[in-house]
Write a protein that holds these residues in place. Structure first.
Motif, mmCIF file in Angstrom:
data_model
loop_
_atom_site.group_PDB
_atom_site.id
_atom_site.type_symbol
_atom_site.label_atom_id
_atom_site.label_comp_id
_atom_site.label_asym_id
_atom_site.label_seq_id
_atom_site.Cartn_x
_atom_site.Cartn_y
_atom_site.Cartn_z
ATOM 1 N N GLU A 186 0.832 -1.324 -0.047
ATOM 2 C CA GLU A 186 -0.020 0.049 0.033
ATOM 3 C C GLU A 186 0.936 1.246 0.298
ATOM 4 O O GLU A 186 0.549 2.214 -0.734
ATOM 5 C CB GLU A 186 -0.803 -0.001 1.163
ATOM 6 C CG GLU A 186 -2.033 -0.917 1.260
ATOM 7 C CD GLU A 186 -3.205 -0.606 0.348
ATOM 8 O OE1 GLU A 186 -3.309 0.558 -0.336
ATOM 9 O OE2 GLU A 186 -4.393 -1.183 0.451
ATOM 10 N N ILE A 187 2.010 1.222 0.804
ATOM 11 C CA ILE A 187 2.567 2.593 0.759
ATOM 12 C C ILE A 187 3.844 2.314 -0.177
ATOM 13 O O ILE A 187 4.827 3.182 -0.149
ATOM 14 C CB ILE A 187 3.356 2.550 2.221
ATOM 15 C CG1 ILE A 187 4.470 1.216 2.680
ATOM 16 C CG2 ILE A 187 2.362 2.808 3.226
ATOM 17 C CD1 ILE A 187 4.814 1.468 3.862
ATOM 18 N N GLU A 188 3.764 1.463 -0.991
ATOM 19 C CA GLU A 188 4.845 1.177 -2.389
ATOM 20 C C GLU A 188 6.247 1.064 -1.434
ATOM 21 O O GLU A 188 7.192 1.815 -2.154
ATOM 22 C CB GLU A 188 4.824 2.408 -3.109
ATOM 23 C CG GLU A 188 3.380 2.508 -3.759
ATOM 24 C CD GLU A 188 3.198 3.497 -4.947
ATOM 25 O OE1 GLU A 188 4.093 4.479 -4.977
ATOM 26 O OE2 GLU A 188 2.188 3.760 -5.475
ATOM 27 N N GLU A 189 6.600 0.269 -0.712
ATOM 28 C CA GLU A 189 7.838 -0.046 -0.084
ATOM 29 C C GLU A 189 8.541 -0.581 -1.068
ATOM 30 O O GLU A 189 8.212 -1.395 -2.017
ATOM 31 C CB GLU A 189 7.515 -0.524 1.101
ATOM 32 C CG GLU A 189 9.000 -0.546 1.965
ATOM 33 C CD GLU A 189 9.218 0.509 2.718
ATOM 34 O OE1 GLU A 189 10.019 1.256 2.101
ATOM 35 O OE2 GLU A 189 9.117 0.579 3.912
ATOM 36 N N PHE A 190 9.891 -0.357 -0.836
ATOM 37 C CA PHE A 190 10.968 -1.307 -1.801
ATOM 38 C C PHE A 190 10.838 -2.543 -1.661
ATOM 39 O O PHE A 190 10.669 -3.103 -0.595
ATOM 40 C CB PHE A 190 12.121 -0.408 -1.623
ATOM 41 C CG PHE A 190 13.551 -1.134 -2.548
ATOM 42 C CD1 PHE A 190 13.379 -1.051 -3.864
ATOM 43 C CD2 PHE A 190 14.148 -2.197 -2.045
ATOM 44 C CE1 PHE A 190 14.550 -1.343 -4.535
ATOM 45 C CE2 PHE A 190 15.233 -2.798 -2.506
ATOM 46 C CZ PHE A 190 15.382 -2.643 -3.844
ATOM 47 N N TYR A 191 11.067 -3.206 -2.944
ATOM 48 C CA TYR A 191 11.062 -4.786 -2.973
ATOM 49 C C TYR A 191 12.120 -4.831 -3.778
ATOM 50 O O TYR A 191 12.207 -4.576 -4.897
ATOM 51 C CB TYR A 191 9.735 -5.302 -3.124
ATOM 52 C CG TYR A 191 9.924 -6.904 -3.514
ATOM 53 C CD1 TYR A 191 9.808 -7.712 -2.198
ATOM 54 C CD2 TYR A 191 10.061 -7.373 -4.594
ATOM 55 C CE1 TYR A 191 10.019 -8.995 -2.344
ATOM 56 C CE2 TYR A 191 10.390 -8.894 -4.657
ATOM 57 C CZ TYR A 191 10.083 -9.594 -3.446
ATOM 58 O OH TYR A 191 10.303 -11.100 -3.470
ATOM 59 N N ASP A 192 12.964 -5.974 -3.353
ATOM 60 C CA ASP A 192 13.984 -6.497 -4.085
ATOM 61 C C ASP A 192 13.870 -8.045 -4.583
ATOM 62 O O ASP A 192 13.630 -8.997 -3.923
ATOM 63 C CB ASP A 192 15.462 -6.422 -3.663
ATOM 64 C CG ASP A 192 16.671 -6.758 -4.220
ATOM 65 O OD1 ASP A 192 16.488 -7.215 -5.551
ATOM 66 O OD2 ASP A 192 17.703 -6.379 -3.809
ATOM 67 N N ASP A 193 13.971 -8.052 -6.102
ATOM 68 C CA ASP A 193 13.672 -9.620 -6.401
ATOM 69 C C ASP A 193 14.591 -10.741 -5.837
ATOM 70 O O ASP A 193 14.278 -11.728 -5.636
ATOM 71 C CB ASP A 193 13.384 -9.643 -7.598
ATOM 72 C CG ASP A 193 12.301 -9.065 -8.517
ATOM 73 O OD1 ASP A 193 11.366 -8.976 -7.742
ATOM 74 O OD2 ASP A 193 12.480 -8.392 -9.486
ATOM 75 N N ASN A 194 15.909 -10.156 -5.631
ATOM 76 C CA ASN A 194 16.651 -11.061 -4.995
ATOM 77 C C ASN A 194 16.493 -11.650 -3.528
ATOM 78 O O ASN A 194 17.315 -12.303 -3.262
ATOM 79 C CB ASN A 194 18.154 -10.314 -4.991
ATOM 80 C CG ASN A 194 18.721 -9.988 -6.482
ATOM 81 O OD1 ASN A 194 18.365 -10.846 -7.409
ATOM 82 N ND2 ASN A 194 19.403 -8.758 -6.509
ATOM 83 N N TRP A 195 15.609 -11.105 -2.864
ATOM 84 C CA TRP A 195 15.256 -11.404 -1.560
ATOM 85 C C TRP A 195 14.607 -12.888 -1.568
ATOM 86 O O TRP A 195 14.831 -13.600 -0.640
ATOM 87 C CB TRP A 195 14.279 -10.629 -0.809
ATOM 88 C CG TRP A 195 14.704 -9.197 -0.605
ATOM 89 C CD1 TRP A 195 16.382 -8.815 -0.485
ATOM 90 C CD2 TRP A 195 14.193 -8.034 -0.182
ATOM 91 N NE1 TRP A 195 16.295 -7.503 -0.126
ATOM 92 C CE2 TRP A 195 15.170 -6.929 0.210
ATOM 93 C CE3 TRP A 195 13.004 -7.571 -0.099
ATOM 94 C CZ2 TRP A 195 14.800 -5.581 0.293
ATOM 95 C CZ3 TRP A 195 12.533 -6.217 0.135
ATOM 96 C CH2 TRP A 195 13.293 -5.497 0.599
#
Length: 459
Positions: free
Chosen positions: A404-413
């Motif tokens: 909802e808050i558009e927090e960063f996401y890394d596909d490598n996680w």
């Protein structure tokens, strides 16, 4: 020296290994002396001279084979002994290093330093990861460690503080929330986390239970909720239509996955209390709208359709059609639960299956992001089934908050986590007969034909 020569020399070593070298040499020397004496008595005996020459050559060859080759065999033996000794030393060194690394995970620091005269020097030497983090972590380190930013962490502390009693507030609330989120994000062994934050193993589990209970009480109901306005449903239906060519009647996708309570491989052998079956409804924004923990078999929306039936029925080509949730293929077909054709034969049936496949992409992406953020879902640490189910709910709610808050996401996680391993496998198809089965079949055929009509209109 190649392998063939070495094997030949080992064969010679075995041949002469049990021989008495001194006795053989004495026999040869005695024969040589006898022949020399006989030659002196008759100087013209040619046969005796030849025999003497052959004996000397045999003596030379015998000495060469037994002495020279034996020495090389001893050198090879010493060389192999040296290699074996170095190999054993290397193995011992590696085991010692592994033991030093894992020692803090299995032994409490109080035991390691129990011979100390005072506990005060011990407390000064032991570092607190939370204190180091609070003063030195960068924004990037916050994201890579907790998979959320420092501002989001501060907001969570403020929200959870409102539902915490005075006894809990007297303790370090921020540290307890950080430990819980660190456990969620990393899925690390509890012994290691206890050593890292200078707390006991029992306290780690108490912190998890407290965090799960408090979070669900304060924020769970507001984050895990179905849409309650027609306008919001319209936006979801329109988004699914644009992504799949399905008429604007799909309001969600039902997905089911299972978690093991003790890290066992998910499969047919994991049954009963050894697994947790999680049922979720996902919308077009990859949000988990509804999360339920099932017993032995999935049952979400199987009999109760009040949350879908309350939606105003849209008109498709002049006909009122009820909205539905896209269900797994082994789910029963109902007017509010649509699934693909098992054996499509006609063109419009293939069109409907293709549209359903486009809808099934949404839960695949959502689960990848869910398991990428919260490694505790795939952790091998033993967690009792009730707590594991509540942890799954909290992970879904936290996922919604960050999306909802558009927090960063890394596909490598996500790493090497295989999401397909956690998909629920139906032991038997849910083929119970329902009163609306015929109506559901007619509605699916109508929707399938509408896809082809819509595509022709677009052309």
């Amino acid at each position: 020296m190649d392998l063939e020569d070495e094997m030949f020399e080992e064969h010679l070593d075995e041949e002469y290994q049990g021989m008495n070298i001194g006795e053989e040499l004495n026999k040869l020397e005695l024969k040589i002396n006898n022949y020399e004496q006989s030659i002196c008595k008759s100087n013209k005996c040619r046969k005796q001279e030849l025999a003497l020459t052959l004996l000397k050559m045999h003596l030379y060859n015998f000495q060469f084979l037994v002495i020279t080759k034996k020495r090389k065999a001893q050198q090879r033996w010493r060389r192999r002994q040296t290699m074996l000794r170095n190999f054993v030393i290397q193995m011992l060194w590696e085991k010692e290093m592994n033991s030093l690394q894992t020692l803090p995970m299995i032994i409490s620091p109080q035991i390691l330093f129990r011979n100390s005269n005072s506990t005060k020097p011990l407390e000064k030497r032991r570092r607190d990861y939370f204190e180091d983090m609070r003063h030195s972590f960068t924004d990037e380190q916050w994201l890579n460690t907790l998979h959320l930013s420092q501002n989001t962490f501060a907001m969570l502390c403020e929200r959870l503080k409102q539902g915490t009693d005075k006894a809990e507030l007297s303790r370090s609330l921020g540290k307890r929330i950080f430990i819980a989120l660190y456990t969620f994000a990393t899925g690390t062994n509890f012994h290691y986390i206890a050593s890292l934050f200078n707390v006991s193993l029992v306290e780690i589990r108490e912190i998890l239970k407290w965090f799960v209970k408090t979070f669900l009480k304060q924020m769970g109901s507001s984050l895990l909720v179905m849409p309650n306005e027609d306008q919001e449903y319209l936006e979801i239906r329109t988004a699914f239509q644009q992504a799949s060519y399905m008429p604007p009647v799909a309001v969600g996708v039902l997905s089911i996955f299972e978690l093991s309570v003790d890290g066992k491989r998910i499969g047919a052998k994991v049954q009963g209390n050894d697994r947790v079956i999680v049922q979720v409804i996902i919308d077009d924004r990859l949000l988990f709208r509804k999360v339920e923990i099932a017993g032995n078999k999935p049952s979400l929306l199987l009999r109760n359709n009040s949350e879908v039936n309350c939606i105003r029925w849209p008109k498709i080509f002049g006909r009122s059609v009820s909205c539905f949730v896209a269900a797994p293929k082994d789910y029963p077909l109902r007017t509010w639960l649509m699934k693909s054709y098992d054996n499509p034969k006609k063109a419009y049936e293939f069109d409907f299956n293709e549209a359903m496949d486009n809808l099934y992409i949404f839960p695949d992406v959502a689960l990848q992001r869910l398991f990428g953020r919260w490694k505790i879902l795939s952790s091998s640490e033993f967690i009792e089934s009730q707590l594991k189910g509540n942890i799954a709910k909290v992970c879904c709610a936290l996922h919604n908050l960050l999306e909802e808050i558009e927090e960063f996401y890394d596909d490598n996680w996500l790493g090497n986590v295989d999401i397909s391993k956690y998909s629920y496998t139906f032991r038997s198809q849910l083929t119970q007969y329902y009163d609306d089965c015929k109506e559901a079949l007619e509605m699916r055929d109508f929707l399938a034909r509408c896809i082809g009509w819509s595509q022709k209109l677009d052309e």
